[in-house]
Structures are given as structure tokens and as C-alpha cells.
Write a protein that holds these residues in place. Structure first.
Motif, PDB file in Angstrom:
ATOM      1  N   THR A 201       0.757  -1.067  -0.193  1.00  0.00           N
ATOM      2  CA  THR A 201      -0.113  -0.088   0.026  1.00  0.00           C
ATOM      3  C   THR A 201       0.797   1.270  -0.111  1.00  0.00           C
ATOM      4  O   THR A 201       1.971   1.377   0.742  1.00  0.00           O
ATOM      5  CB  THR A 201      -0.897  -0.001   1.236  1.00  0.00           C
ATOM      6  OG1 THR A 201      -1.671  -1.147   1.231  1.00  0.00           O
ATOM      7  CG2 THR A 201      -1.941   1.226   1.261  1.00  0.00           C
ATOM      8  N   ASP A 202       0.267   2.520  -0.671  1.00  0.00           N
ATOM      9  CA  ASP A 202       1.125   3.334  -0.833  1.00  0.00           C
ATOM     10  C   ASP A 202       0.957   4.502   0.718  1.00  0.00           C
ATOM     11  O   ASP A 202      -0.116   4.330   1.170  1.00  0.00           O
ATOM     12  CB  ASP A 202       0.316   4.464  -1.903  1.00  0.00           C
ATOM     13  CG  ASP A 202       1.057   5.805  -1.967  1.00  0.00           C
ATOM     14  OD1 ASP A 202       2.007   6.037  -1.511  1.00  0.00           O
ATOM     15  OD2 ASP A 202       0.558   6.548  -2.700  1.00  0.00           O
ATOM     16  N   GLY A 203       1.934   4.702   1.255  1.00  0.00           N
ATOM     17  CA  GLY A 203       2.140   5.363   2.612  1.00  0.00           C
ATOM     18  C   GLY A 203       2.136   6.832   2.453  1.00  0.00           C
ATOM     19  O   GLY A 203       2.539   7.635   3.349  1.00  0.00           O
ATOM     20  N   ALA A 204       2.307   7.469   1.146  1.00  0.00           N
ATOM     21  CA  ALA A 204       2.858   8.893   1.064  1.00  0.00           C
ATOM     22  C   ALA A 204       1.771   9.580   1.794  1.00  0.00           C
ATOM     23  O   ALA A 204       0.712   9.451   1.769  1.00  0.00           O
ATOM     24  CB  ALA A 204       2.668   9.172  -0.641  1.00  0.00           C
ATOM     25  N   GLY A 205       2.401  10.577   2.589  1.00  0.00           N
ATOM     26  CA  GLY A 205       1.614  11.865   3.111  1.00  0.00           C
ATOM     27  C   GLY A 205       1.291  11.070   4.568  1.00  0.00           C
ATOM     28  O   GLY A 205       0.448  11.932   5.213  1.00  0.00           O
ATOM     29  N   LEU A 206       1.371   9.834   4.930  1.00  0.00           N
ATOM     30  CA  LEU A 206       0.978   9.517   6.109  1.00  0.00           C
ATOM     31  C   LEU A 206       2.249   9.331   7.317  1.00  0.00           C
ATOM     32  O   LEU A 206       3.356   9.152   6.769  1.00  0.00           O
ATOM     33  CB  LEU A 206       0.611   7.773   6.014  1.00  0.00           C
ATOM     34  CG  LEU A 206      -0.622   7.750   5.079  1.00  0.00           C
ATOM     35  CD1 LEU A 206      -0.926   6.274   4.990  1.00  0.00           C
ATOM     36  CD2 LEU A 206      -2.065   8.559   5.488  1.00  0.00           C
ATOM     37  N   ARG A 207       1.604   9.519   8.515  1.00  0.00           N
ATOM     38  CA  ARG A 207       2.870   9.576   9.441  1.00  0.00           C
ATOM     39  C   ARG A 207       2.343   8.204  10.216  1.00  0.00           C
ATOM     40  O   ARG A 207       1.128   8.114  10.855  1.00  0.00           O
ATOM     41  CB  ARG A 207       2.527  10.693  10.559  1.00  0.00           C
ATOM     42  CG  ARG A 207       3.250  10.576  11.761  1.00  0.00           C
ATOM     43  CD  ARG A 207       3.469  11.830  12.429  1.00  0.00           C
ATOM     44  NE  ARG A 207       4.061  11.909  13.899  1.00  0.00           N
ATOM     45  CZ  ARG A 207       3.326  11.541  14.949  1.00  0.00           C
ATOM     46  NH1 ARG A 207       1.891  11.570  14.979  1.00  0.00           N
ATOM     47  NH2 ARG A 207       4.007  11.293  15.988  1.00  0.00           N
ATOM     48  N   ILE A 208       3.210   7.242  10.419  1.00  0.00           N
ATOM     49  CA  ILE A 208       3.106   5.822  11.172  1.00  0.00           C
ATOM     50  C   ILE A 208       3.962   5.896  12.244  1.00  0.00           C
ATOM     51  O   ILE A 208       5.239   6.151  12.068  1.00  0.00           O
ATOM     52  CB  ILE A 208       3.318   4.834  10.202  1.00  0.00           C
ATOM     53  CG1 ILE A 208       2.418   5.113   8.707  1.00  0.00           C
ATOM     54  CG2 ILE A 208       2.927   3.431  10.796  1.00  0.00           C
ATOM     55  CD1 ILE A 208       1.061   5.230   8.893  1.00  0.00           C
ATOM     56  N   VAL A 209       3.469   5.594  13.338  1.00  0.00           N
ATOM     57  CA  VAL A 209       4.428   5.238  14.637  1.00  0.00           C
ATOM     58  C   VAL A 209       4.248   4.045  14.837  1.00  0.00           C
ATOM     59  O   VAL A 209       3.388   2.961  15.133  1.00  0.00           O
ATOM     60  CB  VAL A 209       3.785   6.239  15.839  1.00  0.00           C
ATOM     61  CG1 VAL A 209       4.569   6.042  17.123  1.00  0.00           C
ATOM     62  CG2 VAL A 209       3.554   7.687  15.583  1.00  0.00           C
TER      63      VAL A 209
END
Length: 152
Positions: free
Chosen positions: A11-19
Motif C-alpha cells: 500500500t502507498d503510504g505517501a503523506g502518512l505518519r506512522i508510529v
């Protein structure tokens, strides 16, 4: 061990902040889980932050703080190996229920990468290491990303 039927969640995670919140017990297994999750998240283009906590019991509070801080998703990684006391059941239940509550209460997806194994070999087989059969860290990260995308 299954692994059969796992979906392809690239999946595309561009622009997401993942902790990523990760326990510290069982260093070798945790290194594999963290490595798999970070590799998947980096490949997706997401911005990633790693937070380490002592054990799997502490994952829910760290996940709650990450969700409250504006994370788009949290990836929870840990390993609990059965011993000779009921401690295993208590920690597994607390981590599972706690992480579920974080996700439901905040609406922030939590990728569940907490291994609950009978022995160390089962954990190593799922840790995403070179000799492992599965990579549960990668799978938890991809599930978190896919859930964010499904909800937006």
C-alpha cells in the motif's frame, strides 16, 4: 504455521505518519519484527517514528499516546513466549485488549504485530529474519497502511 492465504497489501503510504511502538524483550525476534515493519513502511513512502517500550504490556499506552499525537496509524510490535506461570495469558490479553481499545476509541488503525508463541522457535519463525518462514512485522505495517487507506 499458516501464512497461507495472506493478502498482498503493498500500500502507498505517501503523506502518512506512522508510529511503530515496539517492545524490548527478546532482542533477536524484535530486531526482525522492527526491521520488517520499517522496511515495508519506508518502501511505502510513509513518514515513520519508532518508539521503544519495555515490554508488550506497555504497548497500549504508547499506542494511545501515538494516536493522540496525530499518527495516521500505529504499528504495535512485541513478543510474548509462554512460560510456566499464568503471566503469559495476562500479558497477551492485556496487550490484545488494550491495543484493540486504542484503535476503537481513537479511530486510528493499529497494526497488530504482537507474537504470542509457545516457544522461542515459533517466534523466530515469524520474526522476518533470514531463516524465518513469515514476517509478521511487515504484515502488521502493511495492515495498518491498508486500513488507513480503506478508511479514507
Amino acid at each position: 504455521m499458516s501464512g497461507e492465504g495472506a493478502p498482498d497489501l503493498n500500500t502507498d503510504g505517501a503523506g502518512l505518519r506512522i508510529v511503530v511502538v515496539a517492545a524490548s524483550w527478546h532482542t533477536t525476534v524484535m530486531d526482525g519484527l522492527i526491521g520488517g515493519a520499517l522496511q515495508a513502511l519506508d518502501r511505502s513512502g510513509a513518514a515513520v517514528e519508532l518508539i521503544r517500550v519495555p515490554g508488550s504490556f506497555e504497548l497500549p499506552v504508547a499506542a494511545a499516546r501515538a494516536a493522540a499525537s496525530g499518527a495516521d496509524a500505529v504499528v504495535a510490535l512485541g513478543v510474548v513466549i509462554r512460560g510456566g506461570t499464568p503471566h503469559f495469558e495476562y500479558v497477551c490479553q492485556a496487550a490484545t485488549v488494550g491495543l484493540t481499545e486504542v484503535s476503537l476509541r481513537t479511530g486510528v488503525p493499529v497494526g497488530f504485530g504482537v507474537l504470542t508463541c509457545d516457544n522461542e522457535q515459533q517466534a523466530l519463525d515469524r520474526a522476518g529474519l533470514p531463516d524465518s518462514k513469515e514476517d509478521k512485522g511487515r504484515e502488521a505495517a502493511e495492515a495498518a497502511l491498508a486500513t488507513v487507506r480503506a478508511l479514507t
